[in-house]
Design a protein around this motif. Structure first.
Motif, PDB file in Angstrom:
ATOM      1  N   LEU A  40      31.436  41.070  41.914  1.00 53.78           N
ATOM      2  CA  LEU A  40      31.212  42.197  41.046  1.00 53.78           C
ATOM      3  C   LEU A  40      29.926  42.116  40.623  1.00 53.78           C
ATOM      4  O   LEU A  40      29.032  43.335  40.588  1.00 53.78           O
ATOM      5  CB  LEU A  40      32.277  42.210  40.004  1.00 53.78           C
ATOM      6  N   THR A  41      29.353  41.264  40.269  1.00 57.54           N
ATOM      7  CA  THR A  41      27.909  41.205  39.746  1.00 57.54           C
ATOM      8  C   THR A  41      26.652  41.513  40.819  1.00 57.54           C
ATOM      9  O   THR A  41      25.841  41.953  40.641  1.00 57.54           O
ATOM     10  CB  THR A  41      27.610  39.759  39.049  1.00 57.54           C
ATOM     11  N   LEU A  42      27.199  41.044  41.900  1.00 60.91           N
ATOM     12  CA  LEU A  42      26.393  41.229  43.215  1.00 60.91           C
ATOM     13  C   LEU A  42      26.266  42.695  43.744  1.00 60.91           C
ATOM     14  O   LEU A  42      25.581  43.082  44.660  1.00 60.91           O
ATOM     15  CB  LEU A  42      26.224  40.189  44.095  1.00 60.91           C
ATOM     16  N   GLY A  43      27.545  43.038  43.179  1.00 57.46           N
ATOM     17  CA  GLY A  43      28.119  44.584  43.849  1.00 57.46           C
ATOM     18  C   GLY A  43      27.334  45.716  42.947  1.00 57.46           C
ATOM     19  O   GLY A  43      26.759  45.587  42.140  1.00 57.46           O
ATOM     20  N   GLU A  44      27.847  46.900  43.440  1.00 56.49           N
ATOM     21  CA  GLU A  44      27.536  48.283  42.581  1.00 56.49           C
ATOM     22  C   GLU A  44      28.305  48.368  41.325  1.00 56.49           C
ATOM     23  O   GLU A  44      29.557  47.779  41.549  1.00 56.49           O
ATOM     24  CB  GLU A  44      27.701  49.456  43.716  1.00 56.49           C
ATOM     25  N   PRO A  45      27.754  49.005  40.855  1.00 52.83           N
ATOM     26  CA  PRO A  45      28.805  49.416  39.521  1.00 52.83           C
ATOM     27  C   PRO A  45      30.034  49.700  39.828  1.00 52.83           C
ATOM     28  O   PRO A  45      30.100  50.999  40.671  1.00 52.83           O
ATOM     29  CB  PRO A  45      27.893  50.220  38.603  1.00 52.83           C
ATOM     30  N   ASP A  95      18.065  42.938  35.346  1.00 53.56           N
ATOM     31  CA  ASP A  95      18.691  44.129  36.200  1.00 53.56           C
ATOM     32  C   ASP A  95      20.184  43.926  36.160  1.00 53.56           C
ATOM     33  O   ASP A  95      20.934  45.233  36.465  1.00 53.56           O
ATOM     34  CB  ASP A  95      18.012  43.598  37.739  1.00 53.56           C
ATOM     35  N   THR A  96      20.852  42.920  35.676  1.00 53.44           N
ATOM     36  CA  THR A  96      22.310  42.859  35.665  1.00 53.44           C
ATOM     37  C   THR A  96      22.402  41.912  34.472  1.00 53.44           C
ATOM     38  O   THR A  96      21.680  40.842  34.180  1.00 53.44           O
ATOM     39  CB  THR A  96      22.673  42.128  36.865  1.00 53.44           C
ATOM     40  N   VAL A  97      23.510  42.188  33.890  1.00 57.22           N
ATOM     41  CA  VAL A  97      23.993  41.377  32.930  1.00 57.22           C
ATOM     42  C   VAL A  97      25.572  41.196  32.868  1.00 57.22           C
ATOM     43  O   VAL A  97      26.063  42.155  32.958  1.00 57.22           O
ATOM     44  CB  VAL A  97      23.861  42.033  31.263  1.00 57.22           C
ATOM     45  N   LEU A  98      25.704  39.804  32.886  1.00 59.43           N
ATOM     46  CA  LEU A  98      27.110  39.434  33.023  1.00 59.43           C
ATOM     47  C   LEU A  98      27.701  38.999  31.741  1.00 59.43           C
ATOM     48  O   LEU A  98      27.307  37.929  31.349  1.00 59.43           O
ATOM     49  CB  LEU A  98      27.522  38.445  34.247  1.00 59.43           C
ATOM     50  N   HIS A  99      28.540  39.602  31.135  1.00 59.08           N
ATOM     51  CA  HIS A  99      28.861  39.416  29.623  1.00 59.08           C
ATOM     52  C   HIS A  99      30.254  38.695  29.682  1.00 59.08           C
ATOM     53  O   HIS A  99      31.245  39.253  29.744  1.00 59.08           O
ATOM     54  CB  HIS A  99      28.838  40.657  28.762  1.00 59.08           C
ATOM     55  N   LEU A 100      29.906  37.362  29.335  1.00 60.05           N
ATOM     56  CA  LEU A 100      31.274  36.659  29.343  1.00 60.05           C
ATOM     57  C   LEU A 100      31.353  35.855  28.058  1.00 60.05           C
ATOM     58  O   LEU A 100      32.298  35.297  27.511  1.00 60.05           O
ATOM     59  CB  LEU A 100      31.075  35.472  30.226  1.00 60.05           C
ATOM     60  N   ALA A 101      30.370  35.912  27.285  1.00 60.81           N
ATOM     61  CA  ALA A 101      30.490  35.260  25.867  1.00 60.81           C
ATOM     62  C   ALA A 101      31.560  35.911  24.908  1.00 60.81           C
ATOM     63  O   ALA A 101      31.444  36.864  24.921  1.00 60.81           O
ATOM     64  CB  ALA A 101      29.181  35.332  25.004  1.00 60.81           C
ATOM     65  N   GLY A 102      32.442  35.025  24.598  1.00 57.52           N
ATOM     66  CA  GLY A 102      33.722  35.357  23.600  1.00 57.52           C
ATOM     67  C   GLY A 102      34.112  34.646  23.038  1.00 57.52           C
ATOM     68  O   GLY A 102      33.977  33.097  23.100  1.00 57.52           O
ATOM     69  N   THR A 103      34.717  34.712  21.720  1.00 58.53           N
ATOM     70  CA  THR A 103      35.614  33.928  20.911  1.00 58.53           C
ATOM     71  C   THR A 103      36.933  34.510  20.554  1.00 58.53           C
ATOM     72  O   THR A 103      37.255  35.573  21.285  1.00 58.53           O
ATOM     73  CB  THR A 103      34.660  33.599  19.695  1.00 58.53           C
ATOM     74  N   LEU A 138      25.384  52.847  30.210  1.00 55.32           N
ATOM     75  CA  LEU A 138      24.735  52.041  31.267  1.00 55.32           C
ATOM     76  C   LEU A 138      25.908  52.178  32.614  1.00 55.32           C
ATOM     77  O   LEU A 138      27.007  52.183  32.294  1.00 55.32           O
ATOM     78  CB  LEU A 138      24.692  50.440  30.859  1.00 55.32           C
ATOM     79  N   PRO A 139      25.471  51.732  33.686  1.00 47.74           N
ATOM     80  CA  PRO A 139      26.359  51.340  34.899  1.00 47.74           C
ATOM     81  C   PRO A 139      27.018  50.234  34.496  1.00 47.74           C
ATOM     82  O   PRO A 139      26.445  49.083  34.025  1.00 47.74           O
ATOM     83  CB  PRO A 139      25.223  51.255  36.171  1.00 47.74           C
ATOM     84  N   TRP A 140      28.403  50.280  34.588  1.00 49.91           N
ATOM     85  CA  TRP A 140      29.101  49.217  34.158  1.00 49.91           C
ATOM     86  C   TRP A 140      30.437  48.820  35.171  1.00 49.91           C
ATOM     87  O   TRP A 140      30.839  49.660  35.881  1.00 49.91           O
ATOM     88  CB  TRP A 140      29.729  49.396  32.700  1.00 49.91           C
ATOM     89  N   THR A 141      31.067  47.607  34.971  1.00 51.80           N
ATOM     90  CA  THR A 141      31.900  47.277  35.737  1.00 51.80           C
ATOM     91  C   THR A 141      32.964  46.299  34.709  1.00 51.80           C
ATOM     92  O   THR A 141      32.203  45.354  34.034  1.00 51.80           O
ATOM     93  CB  THR A 141      31.531  46.419  36.851  1.00 51.80           C
ATOM     94  N   THR A 142      34.102  46.502  34.534  1.00 53.89           N
ATOM     95  CA  THR A 142      35.107  45.674  33.748  1.00 53.89           C
ATOM     96  C   THR A 142      36.076  45.196  34.600  1.00 53.89           C
ATOM     97  O   THR A 142      36.683  45.802  35.370  1.00 53.89           O
ATOM     98  CB  THR A 142      35.299  46.369  32.404  1.00 53.89           C
ATOM     99  N   LEU A 143      36.391  43.850  34.522  1.00 58.46           N
ATOM    100  CA  LEU A 143      37.417  43.012  35.305  1.00 58.46           C
ATOM    101  C   LEU A 143      38.354  42.468  34.233  1.00 58.46           C
ATOM    102  O   LEU A 143      37.867  41.835  33.072  1.00 58.46           O
ATOM    103  CB  LEU A 143      36.854  41.828  35.771  1.00 58.46           C
ATOM    104  N   ARG A 144      39.779  42.816  34.010  1.00 55.45           N
ATOM    105  CA  ARG A 144      40.612  42.328  33.270  1.00 55.45           C
ATOM    106  C   ARG A 144      41.444  41.035  33.963  1.00 55.45           C
ATOM    107  O   ARG A 144      41.811  41.394  34.924  1.00 55.45           O
ATOM    108  CB  ARG A 144      41.607  43.290  32.819  1.00 55.45           C
TER     109      ARG A 144
END
Ligand SMILES: NC(=O)c1ccc[n+]([C@@H]2O[C@H](COP(=O)([O-])OP(=O)(O)OC[C@H]3O[C@@H](n4cnc5c(N)ncnc54)[C@H](OP(=O)(O)O)[C@@H]3O)[C@@H](O)[C@H]2O)c1
Length: 263
Positions: free
Chosen positions: A185-190, A64-72, A136-142
């Motif tokens: 943010l993950t638990l909230g709306e896009p 239902d939700t993907v929190l994408h943190l993987a990074g290098t 997709l419905p999205w949210t980005t935090l910098r």
């Protein structure tokens, strides 16, 4: 029914602070990792690699939700593309939440030298655009640089007899504060691109290094170097800072004292 949330990078510095909060929130928690591991209570681990695409289809099934943190330090655009393509192929329509870095849109990575010095910034911007254009419905935090990252940096440099630093400034933030905001943010709306988050104070790299050396009783000369290229100039001019979004949380001094007391 509880939502199924996939966290990529759930094993990392940030991710390992996010996962207990999501577990407490009662979601069905799935974590993607390149290393297969035994699942502790309440977390399902899926082995997969966003570089090769292996295991990604399995990781996104039914989410239902993907929190994408993987990074290098580079290639995050490719990783985001692999993730989004797998989501689209799986026929799911999750809220995609992404962690980027302050300055991703402000540091111009144009020349060969920029690509050597600031490949990370370019790859975060590329990944931001993949998320934004995913359909997709999205949210980005910098966020600005985490205390943990800067500690790794100053302690590694502090081993040198003569300590080189760049003419950069940083606005360090407590990793747990970024984790808490991401969970919200993950638990909230896009919400699209949300307000940036940065630490309470700004320091030169030299000040951060000196504070570490002093706190650990080391006496070393610290000298500042300029990094060539347009991207590094933009960074040195403060492109990675967000003073207008300074969070009121833990300072570098408080973090450093606690960190050194614990080692
Ligand atoms: N550190 C900072 O100061 C800072 C500031 C702003 C934004 N960010 C962003 O925050 C995110 C997390 O940073 P962090 O410091 O927590 O990173 P980290 O500790 O280095 O963790 C990286 C995570 O990415 C996963 N990963 C790496 N390559 C992967 C691949 N090919 N496939 C699947 N998973 C992969 C790792 O999982 P496994 O090893 O288990 O496979 C690990 O969980 C990153 O996107 C970073 O750009 C960081």
């Amino acid at each position: 029914m509880a939502k199924t949330v996939l966290v990529t990078g759930g094993t990392g510095t940030l991710g390992s602070l996010v996962t207990p909060l999501l577990r407490e929130a009662g979601v069905n928690l799935r974590v993607l990792s390149r290393t297969a591991r035994a699942a502790p209570y309440g977390i399902e681990y899926v082995a997969g690699d966003l570089q090769t695409g292996a295991g990604i289809a399995e990781s996104v099934a039914g989410v239902d939700t993907v929190l994408h943190l993987a990074g290098t330090t580079k290639g995050d655009g490719e990783k985001a593309r692999t993730l989004v393509e797998a989501i689209q192929a799986a026929g799911v329509f999750p809220h995609l939440v992404y962690i980027s870095v302050v300055g991703a849109d402000r540091i111009p990575v144009e020349s060969a030298i920029d690509r050597q010095t600031m490949a990370y910034m370019a790859s975060k911007r590329e990944a931001e655009l993949v998320v934004e254009n995913s359909g997709l419905p999205w949210t980005t935090l910098r966020a600005t640089q985490f205390h943990d990252l800067l500690f790794t940096m100053v302690s590694a440099l502090g081993r040198m007899p003569l300590v080189p630093v760049f003419d950069f400034r940083f606005q360090p933030i407590e990793t747990a504060e970024v984790a808490a905001r991401l969970v919200e943010l993950t638990l909230g709306e896009p919400a699209g691109l949300v307000d940036e988050i940065g630490g309470p104070r700004i320091y030169t790299m030299k000040e951060l290094e000196r504070s570490y050396l002093e706190a650990t009783g080391r006496h070393r000369p610290v000298f500042t170097m300029k990094v060539p290229g347009k991207a590094a100039r933009a960074y040195a001019a403060g492109g990675n800072l967000t003073p207008e979004h300074a969070a009121g949380g833990r300072t570098w001094e408080e973090f450093l004292a606690a960190k050194l007391a614990a080692v």
